[in-house]
Design an enzyme around this catalytic site. Sequence first.
Site, PDB file in Angstrom:
ATOM      1  N   CYS A  84      30.331  95.147  37.328  1.00 51.23           N
ATOM      2  CA  CYS A  84      30.680  94.187  38.296  1.00 51.23           C
ATOM      3  C   CYS A  84      30.499  92.712  37.543  1.00 51.23           C
ATOM      4  CB  CYS A  84      30.122  94.480  39.687  1.00 51.23           C
ATOM      5  SG  CYS A  84      30.444  93.262  40.835  1.00 51.23           S
ATOM      6  N   CYS A 105      29.354  90.203  40.401  1.00 53.40           N
ATOM      7  CA  CYS A 105      27.789  90.509  40.671  1.00 53.40           C
ATOM      8  C   CYS A 105      26.899  90.017  39.687  1.00 53.40           C
ATOM      9  CB  CYS A 105      27.514  92.006  40.910  1.00 53.40           C
ATOM     10  SG  CYS A 105      28.673  92.940  41.865  1.00 53.40           S
ATOM     11  N   ASP A 106      27.295  90.322  38.437  1.00 57.09           N
ATOM     12  CA  ASP A 106      26.368  89.908  37.403  1.00 57.09           C
ATOM     13  C   ASP A 106      26.715  88.767  36.330  1.00 57.09           C
ATOM     14  OD1 ASP A 106      24.655  91.972  38.239  1.00 57.09           O
ATOM     15  OD2 ASP A 106      25.715  93.504  37.224  1.00 57.09           O
TER      16      ASP A 106
HETATM   17  C1  LIG Z   1      24.841  98.048  39.362  1.00 58.77           C
HETATM   18  C2  LIG Z   1      25.636  97.360  40.567  1.00 58.77           C
HETATM   19  C3  LIG Z   1      25.173  96.062  40.971  1.00 58.77           C
HETATM   20  C4  LIG Z   1      25.721  95.284  42.053  1.00 58.77           C
HETATM   21  N1  LIG Z   1      25.564  94.135  42.216  1.00 58.77           N
HETATM   22  C5  LIG Z   1      25.840  93.545  43.179  1.00 58.77           C
HETATM   23  C6  LIG Z   1      25.347  92.180  43.794  1.00 58.77           C
HETATM   24  O1  LIG Z   1      24.526  91.513  43.191  1.00 58.77           O
HETATM   25  N2  LIG Z   1      26.033  91.539  45.034  1.00 58.77           N
HETATM   26  C7  LIG Z   1      27.123  92.360  45.624  1.00 58.77           C
HETATM   27  O2  LIG Z   1      27.523  91.712  46.762  1.00 58.77           O
HETATM   28  N3  LIG Z   1      27.214  93.527  45.351  1.00 58.77           N
HETATM   29  C8  LIG Z   1      26.854  94.175  44.287  1.00 58.77           C
HETATM   30  N4  LIG Z   1      27.415  95.349  43.924  1.00 58.77           N
HETATM   31  C9  LIG Z   1      28.283  96.088  44.563  1.00 58.77           C
HETATM   32  C10 LIG Z   1      27.765  96.421  46.009  1.00 58.77           C
HETATM   33  O3  LIG Z   1      26.870  97.298  45.536  1.00 58.77           O
HETATM   34  C11 LIG Z   1      28.852  97.275  46.743  1.00 58.77           C
HETATM   35  O4  LIG Z   1      29.853  96.552  47.244  1.00 58.77           O
HETATM   36  C12 LIG Z   1      28.279  97.814  47.754  1.00 58.77           C
HETATM   37  O5  LIG Z   1      26.811  98.545  47.777  1.00 58.77           O
HETATM   38  C13 LIG Z   1      28.997  98.826  48.690  1.00 58.77           C
HETATM   39  O6  LIG Z   1      28.717  99.211  49.821  1.00 58.77           O
HETATM   40  P1  LIG Z   1      28.887 100.621  50.849  1.00 58.77           P
HETATM   41  O7  LIG Z   1      28.291 100.455  52.080  1.00 58.77           O
HETATM   42  O8  LIG Z   1      30.735 100.516  50.959  1.00 58.77           O
HETATM   43  O9  LIG Z   1      28.903 101.576  49.593  1.00 58.77           O
HETATM   44  P2  LIG Z   1      27.786 102.068  48.635  1.00 58.77           P
HETATM   45  O10 LIG Z   1      26.700 101.117  48.497  1.00 58.77           O
HETATM   46  O11 LIG Z   1      28.437 102.500  47.558  1.00 58.77           O
HETATM   47  O12 LIG Z   1      26.992 103.449  49.475  1.00 58.77           O
HETATM   48  C14 LIG Z   1      27.714 104.513  49.759  1.00 58.77           C
HETATM   49  C15 LIG Z   1      26.951 105.549  50.519  1.00 58.77           C
HETATM   50  O13 LIG Z   1      27.603 106.704  50.924  1.00 58.77           O
HETATM   51  C16 LIG Z   1      27.045 107.776  50.739  1.00 58.77           C
HETATM   52  N5  LIG Z   1      27.767 108.918  50.233  1.00 58.77           N
HETATM   53  C17 LIG Z   1      28.896 109.122  49.441  1.00 58.77           C
HETATM   54  N6  LIG Z   1      29.469 110.131  49.633  1.00 58.77           N
HETATM   55  C18 LIG Z   1      28.927 110.846  50.847  1.00 58.77           C
HETATM   56  C19 LIG Z   1      29.162 111.947  51.426  1.00 58.77           C
HETATM   57  N7  LIG Z   1      29.974 112.914  51.147  1.00 58.77           N
HETATM   58  N8  LIG Z   1      28.292 112.311  52.441  1.00 58.77           N
HETATM   59  C20 LIG Z   1      27.128 111.346  52.754  1.00 58.77           C
HETATM   60  N9  LIG Z   1      27.094 110.214  52.270  1.00 58.77           N
HETATM   61  C21 LIG Z   1      27.828 110.059  51.320  1.00 58.77           C
HETATM   62  C22 LIG Z   1      26.060 107.314  49.242  1.00 58.77           C
HETATM   63  O14 LIG Z   1      25.061 108.057  49.177  1.00 58.77           O
HETATM   64  C23 LIG Z   1      25.395 106.024  49.800  1.00 58.77           C
HETATM   65  O15 LIG Z   1      24.467 105.935  50.281  1.00 58.77           O
HETATM   66  C24 LIG Z   1      26.948  95.960  42.820  1.00 58.77           C
HETATM   67  C25 LIG Z   1      27.199  97.350  42.182  1.00 58.77           C
HETATM   68  C26 LIG Z   1      26.758  97.942  41.184  1.00 58.77           C
HETATM   69  C27 LIG Z   1      27.033  99.438  41.006  1.00 58.77           C
END
Ligand SMILES: Cc1cc2nc3c(=O)[nH]c(=O)nc-3n(C[C@H](O)[C@H](O)[C@H](O)COP(=O)(O)OP(=O)(O)OC[C@H]3O[C@@H](n4cnc5c(N)ncnc54)[C@H](O)[C@@H]3O)c2cc1C
Length: 332
Positions: A154, A157-158
């Site tokens: 990302c 992000c980084d």
């Molecule tokens: C290494 C890294 C660094 C990042 N740094 C930043 C940053 O500094 N700033 C920023 O804004 N964004 C950052 N991001 C991006 C950010 O993490 C994502 O945009 C954000 O987490 C998305 O949130 P979400 O709730 O949509 O999904 P996610 O955070 O992906 O969470 C998905 C959830 O769904 C659950 N899940 C999946 N499938 C199922 C299922 N079948 N049943 C039940 N639960 C399920 C998972 O266990 C998880 O809890 C980073 C991403 C990564 C990988």
Amino acid sequence: MNIFKPLDLSKDTQKPDTESIEKVRCLIIGSGPAGYTAAIYASRANLKPVLYTGLQMGGQLTTTTEVDNYPGYPDGITGPDMMEDFKKQAERFGTEIRFGIATKVDFSGKTHKVTIDENKIVEADAVIIATGATAKYLGLEAESRYSGMGVSACATCDGFFYKGKDVAVVGGGDTAAEEATYLAGLCRKVYLIVRRNVLRASKAMQDKVMKTSNIEILWEHQAIDLFGDNGVEGAVLIKKKGTPQEEIIKVKIDGFFLAIGHTPNSEVFREFIETNETGYIKTMPGSSKTSIPGVFAAGDVQDPVYRQAVTAAGSGCMAAIDAERYLSEKKN
Ligand SMILES: Cc1cc2nc3c(=O)[nH]c(=O)nc-3n(C[C@H](O)[C@H](O)[C@H](O)COP(=O)(O)OP(=O)(O)OC[C@H]3O[C@@H](n4cnc5c(N)ncnc54)[C@H](O)[C@@H]3O)c2cc1C
């Protein structure tokens, strides 16, 4: 405007074991910023949400050490600490947080059935899908060795951590071109590592890349390893693999960015919910409504564009408000 096709309800896809059916008003699937924010809003609206965390409790941010761009944390925060704060806030208003994975759904009836861990069925009036997306990696052992130490999927992000430094971006599509030009605005030099001898990116993005003086495209190169003592210091590349001109080269870099795509975690829902060609759940413009009434989607699972914690949290808020309105209309 209805952007969705009518659903074929003729198939009998699930035979519920009535003994283990639990009824809830609002079910939230996923415990990232989208799921927890939906939970905060839904519990404060008295929807008594039940949230299943999935395997990765706290979501993608639990895999990163520094989050510097989430508003409200002026000194930055670690991803796991931030997600613990989200969780506590959701619990404070009464969200029931459970460990479990949604393994099957049946959205063909009036209430929506979600099977948890293949054995328990939860029947919900409203479902919020917040299952996120997973970044694709090349599958090199070095990617996990240097995880959080120079490897990132990302740039938004980084990228900031590599200001004035040299980095490489892997990929040849629009995302790679976008990430390379974004990083070129921060970094001294950006190598764009492209497997083929053409870019898949749109013509406009290609022009942008070509016009950026500090991007160097390494055509027909593939990364095969990374090196460095306390973090990434360089990448080992193979040039023109499988041809008589095949050659191994090394480039000195401080950051290695993957831009080869994401997989939205939508597979379990795809039989019922409309997705785009790459699997992102389609939502009505400006809302979290999916093709099924009473099923809402938030966060990265429906967002091929921004994929940030703050946008995920924002759409989680939208999904809870949409669910609350849907449920109160249903009652009247
Ligand atoms: C290494 C890294 C660094 C990042 N740094 C930043 C940053 O500094 N700033 C920023 O804004 N964004 C950052 N991001 C991006 C950010 O993490 C994502 O945009 C954000 O987490 C998305 O949130 P979400 O709730 O949509 O999904 P996610 O955070 O992906 O969470 C998905 C959830 O769904 C659950 N899940 C999946 N499938 C199922 C299922 N079948 N049943 C039940 N639960 C399920 C998972 O266990 C998880 O809890 C980073 C991403 C990564 C990988």
